[in-house]
Design a protein around this motif. Sequence first.
Motif, PDB file in Angstrom:
ATOM      1  N   LYS A 178       0.806  -1.227   0.000  1.00 50.24           N
ATOM      2  CA  LYS A 178       0.000   0.000   0.000  1.00 50.24           C
ATOM      3  C   LYS A 178       0.838   1.275   0.000  1.00 50.24           C
ATOM      4  O   LYS A 178       0.333   2.365   0.256  1.00 50.24           O
ATOM      5  CB  LYS A 178      -0.986   0.030   1.183  1.00 50.24           C
ATOM      6  N   LYS A 228       1.569   7.407  -0.144  1.00 47.08           N
ATOM      7  CA  LYS A 228       0.379   6.554  -0.052  1.00 47.08           C
ATOM      8  C   LYS A 228      -0.493   6.695  -1.307  1.00 47.08           C
ATOM      9  O   LYS A 228      -1.234   5.784  -1.651  1.00 47.08           O
ATOM     10  CB  LYS A 228      -0.438   6.927   1.184  1.00 47.08           C
ATOM     11  N   GLN A 238      -7.432   4.738   5.365  1.00 46.73           N
ATOM     12  CA  GLN A 238      -6.182   4.003   5.531  1.00 46.73           C
ATOM     13  C   GLN A 238      -5.788   3.837   6.999  1.00 46.73           C
ATOM     14  O   GLN A 238      -6.101   4.648   7.832  1.00 46.73           O
ATOM     15  CB  GLN A 238      -5.054   4.715   4.752  1.00 46.73           C
TER      16      GLN A 238
END
Length: 352
Positions: free
Chosen positions: A108, A122, A352
């Motif tokens: 990720k 990210k 997230q």
Amino acid sequence: MNKILDVIVVGGGQSGLACGYYLRRHKVNFLLLDKEEKCGGAWLHAWDSLTLFSPAEHSSLPGWLMPKSKNLFPLKQEVIDYLCQYEKRYDLPIERSVTVESVLLENKIFKIQTNKGMYFSKVIIAATGTWSNPFIPKIAGIDTFKGIQIHSAQYKNSESFKNLKVLVVGEGNSGAQIVAEVSKVTNVKWSTSKPPQYLPDEVDGFYLFNVATAKYNAEKEGKPFNAANYDLGTIVMVPPVKEARSRGVLLSSGGIKSIYNEGVIWNNGSKEDFDAIIWCTGFGHATSFLKNSVAADNRGILKTEQSKATEVDGLWLAGYGSWTGYASATLIGTNRNAKQTCSEILAYLHKQ
């Protein structure tokens, strides 16, 4: 490991700046990476006489109107100055002369390899536009031509074409404008695959944006949209094109079948010698740096839902024209594209 940012925007032109504006407003930890040595984006490479298609008041990025111009349509340098002042006004974090070479998503987190080392984020917003990926059709014999061949992306002005016999290929705005300019200094012919289509004299880029808005709203509401109702054409009648029309030089000689060492063979079979060919045949999308993360077609387009990549989580694309949002390749149109993109990114980061 280096610091992991929330968002990295690849590209410091108008779309990257618009995204930066919204990311800054929401206090996201972000950075713009731009391969250019100085501010101005793709406008740095445009030909000298290129102007906007809309007045300054209809050609602005979010938050700050472009200063008025003495000209109906702002000049190339005025647009560059505006973009430079814009990034300073909003103190956007930009690192320049940084070329992104590849992108990999691992656990990720995007690993962004550049000519100046590795960056981590990210989320990635690709905002690299099209200028660095010019498209020239693969016409039979194109490699045998002994004269000058350039794409409109490399064209600067008419000086180097004086006293040459020039062929301009392409029926869009760049073709019409370059025919208009070069025909003032030498003999020019214009090749188009279909008859050039012209907008009414009073229609400019802002009108086109409004049509794009009408289309967007109609499709959003599930209603039919008929572009013919808006009298749409292709070529905007900016002053140089109007002047060329008055001289009678905007005449298409039709399409070309193939090329030989001294010139071209027209669709009707006749041969004609030329000293130079200027290809005004459009662009692909400059997304090759994503090839290790996602597949794209031969024009650089990958699968998206509006501006969000569907095959890679955390990847968005901004400013690539109708592919990523109506009129998103224009100064005024990139605003809506950037706003929606950043809104989606904020929601993604929150999860997230």
